[in-house]
Scaffold this motif. Structure first.
Motif, PDB file in Angstrom:
ATOM      1  N   GLU A 417       0.638  -1.164  -0.040  1.00  0.00           N
ATOM      2  CA  GLU A 417       0.125   0.085   0.094  1.00  0.00           C
ATOM      3  C   GLU A 417       0.874   1.158  -0.116  1.00  0.00           C
ATOM      4  OE1 GLU A 417       0.779  -0.589   4.492  1.00  0.00           O
ATOM      5  OE2 GLU A 417       0.494  -1.748   2.684  1.00  0.00           O
ATOM      6  N   ALA A 418       2.177   1.121   0.472  1.00  0.00           N
ATOM      7  CA  ALA A 418       3.193   2.158   0.601  1.00  0.00           C
ATOM      8  C   ALA A 418       3.568   2.642  -0.603  1.00  0.00           C
ATOM      9  CB  ALA A 418       4.210   1.880   1.492  1.00  0.00           C
ATOM     10  N   ILE A 419       3.657   1.614  -1.723  1.00  0.00           N
ATOM     11  CA  ILE A 419       4.125   1.842  -3.109  1.00  0.00           C
ATOM     12  C   ILE A 419       2.788   2.752  -3.836  1.00  0.00           C
ATOM     13  CG2 ILE A 419       4.469   0.991  -5.373  1.00  0.00           C
ATOM     14  CD1 ILE A 419       5.941  -1.275  -3.969  1.00  0.00           C
ATOM     15  N   GLU A 420       1.597   2.467  -3.448  1.00  0.00           N
ATOM     16  CA  GLU A 420       0.486   2.987  -4.259  1.00  0.00           C
ATOM     17  C   GLU A 420       0.452   4.370  -3.824  1.00  0.00           C
ATOM     18  OE1 GLU A 420      -2.867   0.608  -2.973  1.00  0.00           O
ATOM     19  OE2 GLU A 420      -2.083  -1.113  -4.233  1.00  0.00           O
ATOM     20  N   LEU A 421       0.588   4.583  -2.387  1.00  0.00           N
ATOM     21  CA  LEU A 421       0.742   5.921  -1.883  1.00  0.00           C
ATOM     22  C   LEU A 421       1.854   6.748  -2.405  1.00  0.00           C
ATOM     23  CD1 LEU A 421      -0.484   5.142   1.683  1.00  0.00           C
ATOM     24  CD2 LEU A 421      -1.765   6.252  -0.030  1.00  0.00           C
ATOM     25  N   GLU A 422       2.924   6.185  -2.743  1.00  0.00           N
ATOM     26  CA  GLU A 422       4.287   6.911  -3.056  1.00  0.00           C
ATOM     27  C   GLU A 422       3.975   7.426  -4.587  1.00  0.00           C
ATOM     28  OE1 GLU A 422       8.712   6.319  -2.180  1.00  0.00           O
ATOM     29  OE2 GLU A 422       8.097   4.577  -3.068  1.00  0.00           O
TER      30      GLU A 422
END
Length: 424
Positions: A417-422
């Motif tokens: 999910e951090a990749i998506e936010l990044e």
């Protein structure tokens, strides 16, 4: 200078490595340590709960500072035990460590200090807890063992049957003495974060927050564990939210502990739920998190040893911490059956093939004739670093693919999910 780290897991491996890198060039010791730690520190085979033996070792070896990793010795009073012999310890007193040693104590402290948290009731008898559940209409609820239970004493019960099962299991001894009292509280909804500050009892030095993963399997399925992975920084947390956590949760907690005669010195860890109505405290721990420490310390640009010394000397005022801009992702490799059971003795291969930009911290390993074997539970912590979450994550999982032992299990969705936010 001589420094000893108490503990034997991945957290302690990360602490030893960070402390050893200090410009003060300390001579490092660890008790009991592990094979990974043994490559950078002198280890002594002393259990973490043998406080007198640890104290005697520290005294006999002229240890200048002892850093305590796990909660058990802190809750048991290692700090006071060392103080009696004039030895310095980084960690809170037994009185202050009750904030982790007793959920009931922590919840009552939150209520008294006006700290935003979930509504709760505490019980020391099974019959009373079951009677309370019979009157409750709102589910889910959270059932928590009062004492420290290695991160496994929390059950999210989605209905009355599940809640009653959790209550009965706790009073039947599932968590030992830790489950002789329980807390039943409302289940907060939102995003959970791990917050860390170093404090000298008055001033605080905030460390970076981290996102951890407690469930055993992908998509947050399966039982709670001690932690299956983590990443830093938390991509979704706004600076204003972090500031609110420090002002509304952390500072009042430290202030109230001082008011009741239990000033807190060391590392304070708060589990926080960021809800629609703002951040609320879930629980407190009296030590570094595991595996959050493994993603925070590789980003630390300041001298960890100097910070710990300053905390003990009540000299944190005006200090700041320097952090690397790199991102970090940790994947925990666990033994077959974890957390319900645990296999050990399996040979570990591939540790000689770890690429650059990756840390591998030993958590539960044994070494025989130069070969590493599993010792059950969480075996290794693989941490990837990089200028972005996507690169740090790729490095971590590429290293994981090089490592093998029979029955090795790990989550494949850490930091997704951090990749998506990044990318936003």
């Amino acid at each position: 200078m001589r420094v000893m780290v108490v503990g034997s897991g991945g957290r302690e491996h990360a602490l030893v490595e960070a402390l050893a890198a200090s410009p003060l060039a300390p001579e490092m010791f660890a008790a009991p340590g592990n094979p990974g730690i043994a490559r950078i520190a002198q280890v002594a085979d002393i259990p973490v709960d043998d406080l007198v033996a640890l104290r005697d070792f520290a005294k006999e070896n002229s240890i200048d500072l002892t850093v305590v990793g796990p909660e058990t010795p802190l809750i048991g009073g290692i700090t006071e035990c060392f103080w009696e012999e004039g030895l310095k310890v980084f960690g809170p007193s037994r009185a202050a460590a009750r904030i982790e040693g007793s959920k009931v104590f922590a919840k009552e402290l939150m209520r008294q200090a006006g700290i935003p948290s979930a509504d709760f009731e505490a019980f020391d008898r099974e019959e009373a807890a079951l009677a309370y559940l019979a009157t409750r209409r709102d589910y889910p609820v959270v059932v928590k063992a009062d004492g420290a239970a290695a991160g496994k004493g929390v059950t999210i019960a989605h209905n009355r049957d599940e809640a009653e099962e959790a209550v009965r299991a706790s009073f039947a001894g599932k968590f030992g003495a830790a489950g002789e009292r329980i807390v039943i509280e409302e289940c907060l909804e939102g995003r959970e974060a791990s917050i860390f500050v170093v404090t000298d009892g008055r001033d605080i030095l905030p460390f970076l927050p981290a996102q951890d993963y407690k469930r055993a399997y992908d998509e947050d399925e399966g039982p709670n564990t001690g932690g299956m992975g983590a990443y830093s920084p938390i991509m979704w947390m706004e600076p204003a939210t972090y500031a609110a956590i420090l002002e509304d949760i952390i500072r009042p907690t430290i202030h109230h502990l001082s008011l009741i005669g239990a000033p807190y010195t060391g590392l304070l860890y708060a589990g926080v739920m960021v809800t629609e109505t703002g951040p609320k405290a879930l629980e407190f721990n009296c030590r570094f998190g595991d595996p959050e420490t493994q993603v925070i310390l590789p980003r630390l640009g300041s001298d960890l040893l100097e910070i710990m010394i300053a905390a003990g000397e009540e000299d944190l005022a005006g200090r700041e911490v320097v952090w690397s801009a790199d991102k970090t992702v940790c994947v925990v490799l666990a033994s077959e059956g974890y957390p319900d059971s645990s296999h050990s003795g399996d040979e570990i291969s591939g540790l000689e093939n770890i690429p650059a930009g990756v840390y591998v911290y030993h958590a539960a390993t044994e070494e025989e004739d130069g070969r590493f074997h599993t010792a059950g539970g969480r075996v290794l912590n693989v941490v990837g670093t990089g200028p972005s979450i996507i690169e740090a994550r790729a490095r971590a999982y590429a290293a994981v693919e090089q490592i093998h032992f029979e029955g090795m299990q790990y989550r494949t969705d850490i930091a997704l999910e951090a990749i998506e936010l990044e990318d936003l």
